[in-house]
Design an enzyme around this catalytic site. Structure first.
Site, PDB file in Angstrom:
ATOM      1  N   LYS A   1       0.842  -1.199   0.000  1.00  0.00           N
ATOM      2  CA  LYS A   1       0.000   0.000   0.000  1.00  0.00           C
ATOM      3  C   LYS A   1       0.876   1.248   0.000  1.00  0.00           C
ATOM      4  O   LYS A   1       2.019   1.199   0.460  1.00  0.00           O
ATOM      5  CB  LYS A   1      -0.858   0.022   1.277  1.00  0.00           C
ATOM      6  CG  LYS A   1      -1.987  -0.990   1.316  1.00  0.00           C
ATOM      7  CD  LYS A   1      -2.788  -0.862   2.602  1.00  0.00           C
ATOM      8  CE  LYS A   1      -3.910  -1.886   2.673  1.00  0.00           C
ATOM      9  NZ  LYS A   1      -4.955  -1.698   1.663  1.00  0.00           N
TER      10      LYS A   1
ATOM     11  N   ARG B   1     -10.303 -11.525   2.043  1.00  0.00           N
ATOM     12  CA  ARG B   1     -11.127 -12.598   1.487  1.00  0.00           C
ATOM     13  C   ARG B   1     -10.418 -13.942   1.580  1.00  0.00           C
ATOM     14  O   ARG B   1     -11.053 -14.980   1.644  1.00  0.00           O
ATOM     15  CB  ARG B   1     -11.550 -12.245   0.047  1.00  0.00           C
ATOM     16  CG  ARG B   1     -10.413 -12.049  -0.903  1.00  0.00           C
ATOM     17  CD  ARG B   1     -10.823 -11.254  -2.155  1.00  0.00           C
ATOM     18  NE  ARG B   1     -10.898  -9.810  -1.897  1.00  0.00           N
ATOM     19  CZ  ARG B   1     -11.204  -8.911  -2.811  1.00  0.00           C
ATOM     20  NH1 ARG B   1     -11.494  -9.284  -4.052  1.00  0.00           N
ATOM     21  NH2 ARG B   1     -11.265  -7.633  -2.512  1.00  0.00           N
TER      22      ARG B   1
HETATM   23  N1  BES Z   1      -8.155  -3.775   4.534  1.00  0.00           N
HETATM   24  C1  BES Z   1      -8.272  -3.386   3.169  1.00  0.00           C
HETATM   25  C2  BES Z   1      -9.556  -2.627   2.907  1.00  0.00           C
HETATM   26  C3  BES Z   1      -9.570  -1.175   3.296  1.00  0.00           C
HETATM   27  C4  BES Z   1      -8.846  -0.238   2.582  1.00  0.00           C
HETATM   28  C5  BES Z   1     -10.369  -0.746   4.315  1.00  0.00           C
HETATM   29  C6  BES Z   1      -8.907   1.088   2.927  1.00  0.00           C
HETATM   30  C7  BES Z   1     -10.439   0.579   4.651  1.00  0.00           C
HETATM   31  C8  BES Z   1      -9.709   1.513   3.970  1.00  0.00           C
HETATM   32  C9  BES Z   1      -8.275  -4.622   2.274  1.00  0.00           C
HETATM   33  O1  BES Z   1      -7.501  -5.678   2.695  1.00  0.00           O
HETATM   34  C10 BES Z   1      -7.748  -4.183   0.954  1.00  0.00           C
HETATM   35  O2  BES Z   1      -6.611  -3.817   0.911  1.00  0.00           O
HETATM   36  N2  BES Z   1      -8.568  -4.227  -0.094  1.00  0.00           N
HETATM   37  C11 BES Z   1      -8.159  -3.821  -1.379  1.00  0.00           C
HETATM   38  C12 BES Z   1      -8.729  -4.805  -2.379  1.00  0.00           C
HETATM   39  C13 BES Z   1      -8.204  -4.604  -3.759  1.00  0.00           C
HETATM   40  C14 BES Z   1      -6.732  -4.988  -3.823  1.00  0.00           C
HETATM   41  C15 BES Z   1      -9.015  -5.457  -4.712  1.00  0.00           C
HETATM   42  C16 BES Z   1      -8.718  -2.421  -1.643  1.00  0.00           C
HETATM   43  O3  BES Z   1      -9.842  -2.144  -1.227  1.00  0.00           O
HETATM   44  O4  BES Z   1      -7.969  -1.613  -2.175  1.00  0.00           O
HETATM   45 MN    MN Z   2      -5.486  -5.491   2.039  1.00  0.00          MN
END
Ligand code: BES
Ligand code: MN
Ligand code: ZN
Length: 482
Positions: free
Chosen positions: A263, A337
Site C-alpha cells: 500500500k 477474502r
Molecule cells: N483492509 C483493506 C480494505 C480497506 C482499505 C479498508 C482502505 C479501509 C480503507 C483490504 O484488505 C484491501 O486492501 N482491499 C483492497 C482490495 C483490492 C486490492 C481489490 C482495496 O480495497 O484496495
Molecule cells: Mn489489504
C-alpha cells in the site's frame, strides 16, 4: 463506568449529590410543583431556553438543587437524532469539569430507541483511549444513572443498551490498540479472557493446527510475517445443544501493509484497524455473556499480519483453500477474502442456521457508502430483513448491495478455480462474490465495515461498529425462538 436505572422522582433528584444532572426537555414539557421543573419553566419563560432541538443550558449550582451542574437539554420532537445531538452537546458543555457522577433524566417514559441512543451517545462522548499512553487520564465518569418512569420495556431497553456499550467499548479498545500491542496472539488472549464469563468457551488454533486443517488461503496471507497466526473459536452456549448456532466470522488482520502488493505510505497506520471485524466479534461475546440470551453463537476469528518478506505470498501464486478450491492470488492486498474464505469453510462443521462475516474488506465500500452505513450482502430474505431491522434499532445501520452472478465474471482465471481480484469496478461486490463461493448452503450474510469501523482525521479511532447491529440481530433471533 457503572450504569443504573432509577425510577423518576423529581424531589429526590434535586437533593442528590451529583456532579451533573442532565434534564432532557421535549416539546411537550409542562412545569410541575417541584424545584427542578420550575427551574426549567423559569429558563423557558425568560427566553434563555427555547424549543430548539439540540439547545442546552448549563446552570452552575442552581438554587435548591444539590448537583453542581444542572444541564437542560432540548430535544424538540424527541427523535433519535435530536437526543443524540442534545446528549452530545450536554456532555461537551460539562466535560472540562471532569464529572464523575452524572444522572440523565427523562421526564416522560423514553422509547427503547431513545434509551439506546442516550446511553450509547454518552458512552461515546466520554470515551478515552488510554492503553498506550504513559500518563493518560482515564474517563472521569464513574456512575451514570438513567432516571425516568420505569416499566419492563424501559428496563429491557436499558439492559440491552448497557450490554451494547460494554461490547462496543471492548471492540473500540482492541480496534484502537496499535498493531504491536494487538498481535494475533494478543487477540487470542483477549478471546480467552472472555471464556471466563458464563456460558462462553474459547479454543485457539496455531500454525500447526491450521496447516493440518488445510487452510491454505489463510496460511498464504500469514506466511510473510514473523508473528504466528491464530485461529480463534469462541462459543456462547445459551440454548440446548440441538439448537443450531449462528456463526459469526470476523476478519482479524492485525496489520495490513498490502503485502508484496504494498500500500502507499500515507495513512497506512490506519491498517491497524483491519481487525475491527474480529474486535466486533469479541464485543458481541462480551454483550452476550452479560445478557445471557437463549441462543447458541459461534465466533470465528482468523487472525494474522499481512506483511512483506522473503516468505510472503507473491502475485500470481496459486494456493489451495480448505474447501479444495484453488485461488490465484493476483493481488496480495486482497488478503481479507483469503483469510475469511477458510473460516467460512471451517464454519460448516457447526451446521450453522445462519452464517455472517464481518470485515473491513474493501476501500471500494468506503467510496460507495462512506462512513454512515456498512455494506450489506445477503443470500436470504428473512435474514436480510432481520439484519436491516437490527441496524435500525441499534442505530448502527447497513445498506443492501447486490449479489448478481454476473458480477463474478471477472474472477475467472486460466490458472486456478478463481482469482482473488478483478478490476476496480464494483470492488465491494466482487469481494462479496468471492466469499459467496465459500459460504455454504445456509443463509449467509456479509458486512463490509471498511467505512464504518473507524474514523479518520482528528477524531481518529475505532467506532465499535457493528457490535450494536450484531447484538440486536442475535437477540431478535433469540426472541423468535421463544
Ligand atoms: N483492509 C483493506 C480494505 C480497506 C482499505 C479498508 C482502505 C479501509 C480503507 C483490504 O484488505 C484491501 O486492501 N482491499 C483492497 C482490495 C483490492 C486490492 C481489490 C482495496 O480495497 O484496495
Ligand atoms: Mn489489504
Ligand atoms: Zn485488509
Amino acid at each position: 463506568m457503572n450504569f443504573h436505572l432509577k425510577p423518576l422522582n423529581l424531589r429526590t433528584l434535586a437533593t442528590e449529590k451529583l456532579d451533573v444532572l442532565v434534564v432532557i426537555v421535549d416539546a411537550t414539557f409542562k412545569s410541575a410543583q417541584d424545584t427542578l421543573t420550575r427551574c426549567v419553566a423559569k429558563a423557558t419563560q425568560a427566553g434563555d431556553f427555547q424549543g430548539k432541538s439540540g439547545q442546552i443550558l448549563d446552570i452552575y449550582r442552581p438554587d435548591g438543587i444539590v448537583a453542581s451542574h444542572l444541564v437542560l437539554a432540548q430535544v424538540g420532537a424527541g427523535g433519535v437524532a435530536d437526543v443524540k445531538k442534545a446528549v452530545t452537546a450536554a456532555f461537551a458543555s460539562i466535560k472540562a469539569s471532569k464529572p464523575q457522577r452524572l444522572t440523565l433524566c427523562f421526564l416522560q417514559k423514553p422509547s427503547a430507541l431513545t434509551v439506546r441512543v442516550a446511553l450509547t451517545t454518552l458512552a461515546d462522548a466520554s470515551y478515552v483511549y488510554t492503553t498506550t499512553k504513559s500518563k493518560a487520564e482515564d474517563r472521569s465518569l464513574r456512575d451514570v444513572a438513567l432516571a425516568c418512569p420505569v416499566d419492563k420495556d424501559v428496563r429491557a431497553a436499558f439492559d440491552r443498551a448497557v450490554a451494547a456499550v460494554m461490547g462496543i467499548e471492548l471492540a473500540k479498545e482492541w480496534g484502537n490498540r496499535p498493531a504491536n500491542h494487538a498481535t494475533p496472539t494478543h487477540i487470542a488472549q483477549a478471546a480467552r479472557a472472555l471464556a471466563k464469563l458464563p456460558h462462553v468457551k474459547c479454543q485457539v488454533l496455531g500454525p500447526k493446527e491450521v496447516a493440518k486443517l488445510g487452510m491454505g488461503a489463510f496460511q498464504a496471507v500469514a506466511q510473510g510475517a514473523d508473528q504466528p497466526l491464530r485461529f480463534i473459536v469462541l462459543r456462547y452456549e445459551g440454548a440446548p445443544k440441538a439448537s443450531g448456532p449462528i456463526v459469526l466470522v470476523g476478519k482479524g488482520i492485525t496489520f495490513d501493509s498490502g503485502g508484496i502488493s504494498i500500500k502507499p505510505a500515507a495513512e497506512m497506520d490506519e491498517m491497524k484497524f483491519d481487525m475491527c471485524g474480529a474486535a466486533s466479534v469479541l464485543g458481541v461475546f462480551k454483550a452476550l455473556a452479560q445478557l445471557q440470551p437463549e441462543i447458541n453463537v459461534v465466533g470465528l476469528i482468523p487472525s494474522c499480519e499481512n506483511l512483506l518478506s522473503g516468505r510472503s505470498v507473491k502475485p500470481g501464486d496459486v494456493v489451495t483453500s480448505m474447501s479444495g478450491q484453488t485461488i490465484e492470488v493476483l493481488n496480495t492486498d486482497a488478503e481479507g477474502r483469503l483469510v475469511l474464505c477458510d473460516a467460512l469453510t471451517y464454519a460448516q462443521r457447526f451446521k450453522p442456521r445462519a452464517l455472517l462475516d464481518v470485515a473491513t474488506l474493501t476501500g471500494a465500500c468506503v467510496i460507495a457508502l462512506g462512513g454512515v452505513r456498512s455494506g450489506f450482502f445477503c443470500t436470504d430474505e428473512a435474514m436480510s430483513a432481520a439484519l436491516l431491522q437490527a441496524g435500525e434499532s441499534a442505530q448502527d445501520p447497513c445498506w443492501p448491495m447486490p449479489l448478481d452472478d454476473d458480477y463474478a465474471e471477472g474472477l475467472k482465471t486460466s490458472f486456478a478455480d478463481v482469482a482473488n481480484v478483478a478490476g476496480r469496478a464494483g470492488g465491494a461486490i466482487l469481494a462479496a462474490k468471492f466469499l459467496q463461493r465459500f459460504a455454504g448452503k445456509q443463509p449467509w450474510a456479509h458486512l463490509d465495515i471498511a467505512g464504518t469501523a473507524w474514523k479518520s482525521g482528528t477524531a481518529k479511532g475505532a467506532t465499535g461498529r457493528p457490535v450494536g447491529l450484531l447484538l440486536d440481530y442475535l437477540l431478535s433471533v433469540a426472541a423468535y425462538n421463544e
